[in-house]
Design a protein around this motif. Structure first.
Motif, PDB file in Angstrom:
ATOM      1  N   ALA A 380      34.153 100.093  32.664  1.00  0.00           N
ATOM      2  CA  ALA A 380      35.539 100.426  33.242  1.00  0.00           C
ATOM      3  C   ALA A 380      35.044 100.684  34.537  1.00  0.00           C
ATOM      4  O   ALA A 380      35.858 100.490  35.736  1.00  0.00           O
ATOM      5  N   ARG A 382      32.701  99.579  36.563  1.00  0.00           N
ATOM      6  CA  ARG A 382      32.119  98.387  37.334  1.00  0.00           C
ATOM      7  C   ARG A 382      33.349  97.561  37.734  1.00  0.00           C
ATOM      8  O   ARG A 382      33.418  97.026  38.684  1.00  0.00           O
ATOM      9  N   GLU A 383      34.249  97.496  36.690  1.00  0.00           N
ATOM     10  CA  GLU A 383      35.468  96.903  36.879  1.00  0.00           C
ATOM     11  C   GLU A 383      36.548  97.215  38.153  1.00  0.00           C
ATOM     12  O   GLU A 383      36.933  96.482  38.836  1.00  0.00           O
ATOM     13  N   ALA A 387      37.040  95.333  41.452  1.00  0.00           N
ATOM     14  CA  ALA A 387      38.732  95.124  41.779  1.00  0.00           C
ATOM     15  C   ALA A 387      39.100  95.739  43.245  1.00  0.00           C
ATOM     16  O   ALA A 387      39.782  95.163  43.764  1.00  0.00           O
ATOM     17  N   GLU A 400      45.181  94.001  40.332  1.00  0.00           N
ATOM     18  CA  GLU A 400      43.713  94.308  39.451  1.00  0.00           C
ATOM     19  C   GLU A 400      43.176  95.919  39.467  1.00  0.00           C
ATOM     20  O   GLU A 400      42.682  96.311  38.643  1.00  0.00           O
ATOM     21  N   ALA A 404      42.615  98.150  36.529  1.00  0.00           N
ATOM     22  CA  ALA A 404      41.302  98.920  36.350  1.00  0.00           C
ATOM     23  C   ALA A 404      41.278 100.291  36.279  1.00  0.00           C
ATOM     24  O   ALA A 404      40.508 100.837  35.682  1.00  0.00           O
TER      25      ALA A 404
END
Length: 447
Positions: A380, A382-383, A387, A400, A404
């Motif tokens: 999460a 990294r996401e 984003a 996004e 995220a």
């Protein structure tokens, strides 16, 4: 000089008057730094149920001493003075010419009496029964002590969990503030739209509200913990130990169940109550057995203090009970109580096995959840980073980013709940095994 001194005094009084409210302000007390060990010690010292259990142990000790006294010597002193007249005709003495009333005359008597049970099986079994009952009350005290440890440790863990949630919420607010500023900057240079700014502001408002809810939950939990350990609910507390993962190698189920049956104070208390009732049944049957008692007295008596003559008596009594209907009712009462305790013991044995197996299952499951939750949190994070980079470079809008952020919040919550569940499973296992006070330190990694 007098004028100068008066002016100086007036100036000092004016200064003190102006500084008075500031000096009179109440300085808040420094927060009390509290470890889990300290919290448990305070809880043990102040818990009402534990104090009550101590008094029950003392009460059982007194009952045992009273039963024991039945088999110990009894001695007493009886000085007496008698002034009387006797109607001898009422006693069947009627001689010709004799008076009907004799006296008045006086009698002085100083005497020591002693009694000793030589054979009394009823009293013997009652003594043994009261001794078992005293041991049962001691086990009840240990069980209550273990319950207090479990309760305080659980509340301490709850505060740790809520503090971790509040810290995570604070981190999300900081991230949302950064992203909201990024959205405004992107809007100012024409890369982002007004909807992107508004979306970031909504996310920031939601995170701030979540933070306030988390902070209030922490305050409520701290207040409950303070009350449990005997402090004023308004006492500020700071936990010295944050929520953390410390792996524990789980014992084998069959071995753990066997150890729990040996160590659980509640199970041992029921066993001792069973033994006490068996002794009481033996005492009830012994009511028909003979009792042998030795009695003696020694002293002096006479009409005046100067004319006391030494006298004494030694007597052995053998007593048989021929008819005693109360014994049958007592037997039925004791047998009913014995059956009830036997059923409780069987149920407690199954309950202990369930507690141990359930705690081990929770320990294994929550340990696996911690690993999965940590992986989810890493993904999460990294996401969100990816984003944010896409939005910063104008490749995508901040939908996004918001998604995220929500994923990160769920991942943080999952990790905190997994850590909390794992720590609680260790505490529950220590309680299920019975020797809570000795095992919870090693289970939680306390030196």
């Amino acid at each position: 000089m007098t004028l100068v001194r008066n002016i100086s005094i007036l100036a000092l009084l004016a200064f003190l008057w102006q500084a008075g409210p500031a000096c009179g302000e109440r300085v808040p007390p420094a927060p009390l730094r509290l470890t889990l060990e300290q919290a448990i010690r305070r809880g043990i010292d102040t818990n009402l149920a534990l104090i009550t259990a101590v008094t029950r142990v003392a009460e059982a000790e007194g009952s045992h001493e009273r039963q024991l006294a039945k088999y110990l010597p009894h001695a007493r002193l009886e000085p007496s003075f008698t002034y009387q007249s006797i109607n001898i005709r009422a006693l069947g003495i009627n001689f010709a010419g004799s008076p009907s009333i004799v006296g008045p005359f006086t009698t002085w008597d100083f005497r020591a009496y002693a009694d000793q049970s030589i054979i009394d099986l009823q009293a013997y079994h009652q003594i043994k029964a009261s001794g078992k009952d005293k041991q049962a009350r001691v086990q009840d005290f240990r069980d209550v002590r273990n319950q207090v440890i479990r309760e305080v440790a659980g509340q301490y863990l709850q505060v740790q969990s809520l503090l971790a949630q509040a810290e995570a919420a604070q981190s999300r607010v900081a991230t949302s503030e950064t992203l909201e500023k990024l959205a405004r900057d992107q809007h100012d240079v024409g890369v982002a739209t007004g909807v992107d700014v508004l979306r970031a502001q909504v996310q920031l408002a939601n995170d701030r509200q979540s933070l306030m809810v988390a902070q209030n939950a922490v305050k409520q939990s701290v207040m409950m913990l303070a009350r449990t350990i005997g402090l004023s609910p308004g006492t500020p507390l700071v936990l010295a130990e944050p929520l953390a993962y410390k792996a524990l190698e789980a014992p084998q189920i069959e071995e753990a169940v066997t150890d729990a049956l040996k160590q659980r104070a509640d199970y041992r208390s029921l066993s001792l109550q069973h033994d006490s009732l068996e002794e009481q049944l033996k005492a009830s049957r012994a009511r028909y057995y003979p009792k042998l008692t030795l009695s003696a007295n020694y002293g002096g008596n006479g009409p005046t203090l100067g004319d006391l003559q030494q006298t004494g008596l030694v007597k052995v009594d053998l007593q048989f009970t021929i008819f005693d209907l109360d014994r049958e009712g007592e037997r039925k009462e004791l047998q009913s109580r014995l059956q009830r305790v036997e059923a409780q013991i069987a149920d407690e044995r199954r309950g202990i096995e369930q507690d141990v197996r359930g705690a081990l299952l929770n320990l294994e499951s929550s340990g696996d959840q911690v690993k999965v939750a940590q992986e989810g949190l890493t993904l999460a994070e990294r996401e969100l980073t990816m984003a944010e980079d896409r939005f910063r470079h104008g490749v995508a809008d901040n939908i996004e980013v918001v998604n995220a952020q929500d994923a990160l919040a769920r991942a943080q919550q999952n990790r905190i709940l997994a850590l909390t569940g794992y720590a609680d499973a260790k505490i529950a296992l220590a309680r299920a095994l019975g020797d809570t006070e000795m095992t919870y330190r090693s289970f939680l990694g306390i030196q």
